[in-house]
Design a protein around this motif. Structure first.
Motif, PDB file in Angstrom:
ATOM      1  N   VAL A 100       0.864  -1.177   0.000  1.00  0.00           N
ATOM      2  CA  VAL A 100       0.000   0.000   0.000  1.00  0.00           C
ATOM      3  C   VAL A 100       0.897   1.223   0.000  1.00  0.00           C
ATOM      4  N   THR A 101       0.816   2.004  -1.060  1.00  0.00           N
ATOM      5  CA  THR A 101       1.622   3.211  -1.176  1.00  0.00           C
ATOM      6  C   THR A 101       0.677   4.407  -1.242  1.00  0.00           C
ATOM      7  N   GLY A 102       0.793   5.292  -0.257  1.00  0.00           N
ATOM      8  CA  GLY A 102      -0.140   6.413  -0.196  1.00  0.00           C
ATOM      9  C   GLY A 102      -1.543   5.901   0.051  1.00  0.00           C
ATOM     10  N   ASP A 103      -2.465   6.245  -0.839  1.00  0.00           N
ATOM     11  CA  ASP A 103      -3.845   5.794  -0.679  1.00  0.00           C
ATOM     12  C   ASP A 103      -4.193   4.686  -1.665  1.00  0.00           C
ATOM     13  N   LYS A 104      -3.180   4.051  -2.286  1.00  0.00           N
ATOM     14  CA  LYS A 104      -3.430   3.012  -3.277  1.00  0.00           C
ATOM     15  C   LYS A 104      -2.794   1.686  -2.871  1.00  0.00           C
ATOM     16  N   ARG A 105      -3.497   0.618  -3.223  1.00  0.00           N
ATOM     17  CA  ARG A 105      -2.944  -0.719  -3.051  1.00  0.00           C
ATOM     18  C   ARG A 105      -2.374  -1.165  -4.395  1.00  0.00           C
ATOM     19  N   ILE A 106      -1.130  -1.626  -4.377  1.00  0.00           N
ATOM     20  CA  ILE A 106      -0.451  -2.061  -5.593  1.00  0.00           C
ATOM     21  C   ILE A 106      -0.142  -3.551  -5.485  1.00  0.00           C
ATOM     22  N   ASP A 107      -0.515  -4.317  -6.506  1.00  0.00           N
ATOM     23  CA  ASP A 107      -0.209  -5.743  -6.566  1.00  0.00           C
ATOM     24  C   ASP A 107       0.606  -6.039  -7.819  1.00  0.00           C
ATOM     25  N   ALA A 108       1.564  -6.949  -7.686  1.00  0.00           N
ATOM     26  CA  ALA A 108       2.347  -7.435  -8.822  1.00  0.00           C
ATOM     27  C   ALA A 108       2.114  -8.938  -8.935  1.00  0.00           C
ATOM     28  N   LEU A 109       1.974  -9.433 -10.167  1.00  0.00           N
ATOM     29  CA  LEU A 109       1.595 -10.828 -10.385  1.00  0.00           C
ATOM     30  C   LEU A 109       2.321 -11.387 -11.602  1.00  0.00           C
ATOM     31  N   THR A 110       2.887 -12.594 -11.465  1.00  0.00           N
ATOM     32  CA  THR A 110       3.495 -13.283 -12.598  1.00  0.00           C
ATOM     33  C   THR A 110       3.561 -14.777 -12.284  1.00  0.00           C
ATOM     34  N   ALA A 111       4.232 -15.561 -13.144  1.00  0.00           N
ATOM     35  CA  ALA A 111       4.338 -17.009 -12.945  1.00  0.00           C
ATOM     36  C   ALA A 111       5.543 -17.524 -13.725  1.00  0.00           C
ATOM     37  N   ASP A 112       5.854 -18.804 -13.533  1.00  0.00           N
ATOM     38  CA  ASP A 112       6.975 -19.425 -14.234  1.00  0.00           C
ATOM     39  C   ASP A 112       6.933 -19.132 -15.731  1.00  0.00           C
ATOM     40  N   PHE A 113       8.099 -18.800 -16.283  1.00  0.00           N
ATOM     41  CA  PHE A 113       8.337 -18.693 -17.723  1.00  0.00           C
ATOM     42  C   PHE A 113       7.596 -17.546 -18.401  1.00  0.00           C
ATOM     43  N   GLN A 114       6.988 -16.658 -17.609  1.00  0.00           N
ATOM     44  CA  GLN A 114       6.334 -15.489 -18.185  1.00  0.00           C
ATOM     45  C   GLN A 114       7.356 -14.372 -18.385  1.00  0.00           C
ATOM     46  N   HIS A 115       7.100 -13.513 -19.363  1.00  0.00           N
ATOM     47  CA  HIS A 115       8.048 -12.460 -19.708  1.00  0.00           C
ATOM     48  C   HIS A 115       7.624 -11.093 -19.192  1.00  0.00           C
ATOM     49  N   SER A 116       6.599 -11.049 -18.377  1.00  0.00           N
ATOM     50  CA  SER A 116       6.129  -9.771 -17.852  1.00  0.00           C
ATOM     51  C   SER A 116       5.534  -9.954 -16.462  1.00  0.00           C
ATOM     52  N   VAL A 117       5.473  -8.840 -15.737  1.00  0.00           N
ATOM     53  CA  VAL A 117       4.800  -8.782 -14.442  1.00  0.00           C
ATOM     54  C   VAL A 117       3.586  -7.882 -14.614  1.00  0.00           C
ATOM     55  N   HIS A 118       2.446  -8.340 -14.143  1.00  0.00           N
ATOM     56  CA  HIS A 118       1.201  -7.597 -14.305  1.00  0.00           C
ATOM     57  C   HIS A 118       0.925  -6.780 -13.039  1.00  0.00           C
ATOM     58  N   ILE A 119       0.603  -5.511 -13.229  1.00  0.00           N
ATOM     59  CA  ILE A 119       0.394  -4.584 -12.124  1.00  0.00           C
ATOM     60  C   ILE A 119      -1.101  -4.310 -11.951  1.00  0.00           C
ATOM     61  N   PHE A 120      -1.546  -4.390 -10.702  1.00  0.00           N
ATOM     62  CA  PHE A 120      -2.939  -4.127 -10.353  1.00  0.00           C
ATOM     63  C   PHE A 120      -2.981  -2.974  -9.351  1.00  0.00           C
ATOM     64  N   VAL A 121      -3.876  -2.037  -9.578  1.00  0.00           N
ATOM     65  CA  VAL A 121      -4.045  -0.898  -8.681  1.00  0.00           C
ATOM     66  C   VAL A 121      -5.429  -0.990  -8.048  1.00  0.00           C
ATOM     67  N   ASP A 122      -5.450  -1.021  -6.726  1.00  0.00           N
ATOM     68  CA  ASP A 122      -6.702  -1.175  -5.976  1.00  0.00           C
ATOM     69  C   ASP A 122      -7.504  -2.378  -6.473  1.00  0.00           C
ATOM     70  N   GLY A 123      -6.779  -3.463  -6.761  1.00  0.00           N
ATOM     71  CA  GLY A 123      -7.421  -4.721  -7.109  1.00  0.00           C
ATOM     72  C   GLY A 123      -7.820  -4.889  -8.555  1.00  0.00           C
ATOM     73  N   LYS A 124      -7.557  -3.888  -9.416  1.00  0.00           N
ATOM     74  CA  LYS A 124      -7.928  -3.974 -10.831  1.00  0.00           C
ATOM     75  C   LYS A 124      -6.684  -3.873 -11.716  1.00  0.00           C
ATOM     76  N   TYR A 125      -6.700  -4.643 -12.818  1.00  0.00           N
ATOM     77  CA  TYR A 125      -5.549  -4.653 -13.720  1.00  0.00           C
ATOM     78  C   TYR A 125      -5.290  -3.263 -14.288  1.00  0.00           C
ATOM     79  N   GLU A 126      -4.008  -2.841 -14.239  1.00  0.00           N
ATOM     80  CA  GLU A 126      -3.619  -1.523 -14.721  1.00  0.00           C
ATOM     81  C   GLU A 126      -2.732  -1.611 -15.961  1.00  0.00           C
ATOM     82  N   ARG A 127      -1.636  -2.360 -15.864  1.00  0.00           N
ATOM     83  CA  ARG A 127      -0.723  -2.484 -16.991  1.00  0.00           C
ATOM     84  C   ARG A 127       0.284  -3.593 -16.710  1.00  0.00           C
ATOM     85  N   SER A 128       1.157  -3.883 -17.696  1.00  0.00           N
ATOM     86  CA  SER A 128       2.149  -4.943 -17.542  1.00  0.00           C
ATOM     87  C   SER A 128       3.553  -4.392 -17.752  1.00  0.00           C
ATOM     88  N   LEU A 129       4.488  -4.961 -17.028  1.00  0.00           N
ATOM     89  CA  LEU A 129       5.891  -4.569 -17.087  1.00  0.00           C
ATOM     90  C   LEU A 129       6.678  -5.649 -17.809  1.00  0.00           C
TER      91      LEU A 129
END
Length: 264
Positions: A100-129
């Motif tokens: 939780v940074t400031g007033d937002k919750r940030i989640d990062a999600l990935t798995a084996d052999f994936q080429h990106s990490v998916h970012i979620f803001v306040d529980g909803k998908y935002e973008r991928s890294l």
């Protein structure tokens, strides 16, 4: 396609031949740790060597899937649905981290052999890294940390390890602020891996890079490193300072990790 299991103890990479032996026996470290009067150490549940990690390849988890292929929709797909969907597609060792940074919750999600990490803001998908994964590389058992940095924003830290050990073990870090990723930072951990005779079951402790985040791992025999590191964000760059294993054992997170049979 049949599963193919690679045991890290049996299939040595070219880098292993150059790895130095540990300087001190593990049991000597345990005896010394046990002699300390720290209350957290007094409750330690008998540290000992743990099994090394193994890698399982199958026709499902080897596929790199983009956010679009996974059906992620910005502002709509929830973290729970995303994680469930990745599991349904056969992806293994799903890794995630939350802060939780400031007033937002940030989640990062990935798995084996994936080429990106998916970012979620306040529980909803935002973008991928995108992680700059090389062709033919098989990143597995990601370790993630969504860390606070001084000022606004946060840093997404991704520990990348190649299952077939062709590409170097490294830390990929991307600052994120106002909905945008900045220029990523990269740190090659090959020297650190060689110094400690392996880098398995890594652990991050803490979320504030201004104060410092603890990083420690195990060698190829499953023994905790003789020392971990405090990682800090200073003047726009990452620094690290070694800290003895005995000192880190004062933290219950580290002592629980050291005593655990579970693979992170």
């Amino acid at each position: 396609m049949e599963n193919r299991k690679i045991d890290a103890e049996k299939e040595a990479s070219p880098r292993q031949a150059h790895m130095p032996k540990r300087k001190n026996p593990f049991w000597a470290r345990v005896a010394l740790v046990a002699s300390l009067a720290f209350s957290t150490i007094a409750g330690c549940r008998g540290l000992y060597s743990r099994p090394t990690e193994s890698v399982v390849f199958n026709q499902n988890n080897r596929v790199n899937l983009s956010a679009q292929e996974l059906g992620f929709v910005r502002g709509e797909t929830t973290l729970l649905d995303a994680e469930y969907g990745m599991g349904r597609r056969g992806l293994t060792h799903i890794a995630k981290d939350t802060n939780v940074t400031g007033d937002k919750r940030i989640d990062a999600l990935t798995a084996d052999f994936q080429h990106s990490v998916h970012i979620f803001v306040d529980g909803k998908y935002e973008r991928s890294l995108e992680l700059e994964i090389a062709q033919g590389e098989f990143p597995h058992r990601y370790a993630l940390r969504v860390a606070n940095i001084p000022g606004d924003g946060f840093l997404v830290m991704v520990l990348i390890r190649d299952a077939i050990e062709v590409e170097p073990t490294r830390l990929f870090m991307a600052p994120y602020s106002n909905g945008e990723f900045g220029e990523p930072l990269r740190a090659d951990l090959t020297e650190l891996e060689n110094e400690h005779n392996g880098l398995e079951r890594p652990l991050f402790v803490g979320y504030d890079l201004g104060f410092g985040i603890t990083f420690i791992a195990r060698d190829r025999e499953g023994v905790p490193w003789e020392n971990g590191y405090i990682i800090k964000w200073e003047d726009g760059r990452i620094t690290k300072r070694p800290v003895s294993f005995m000192e880190l054992m004062q933290c219950s997170c580290v002592s629980d990790w050291a005593a655990s049979d579970e693979e992170e």
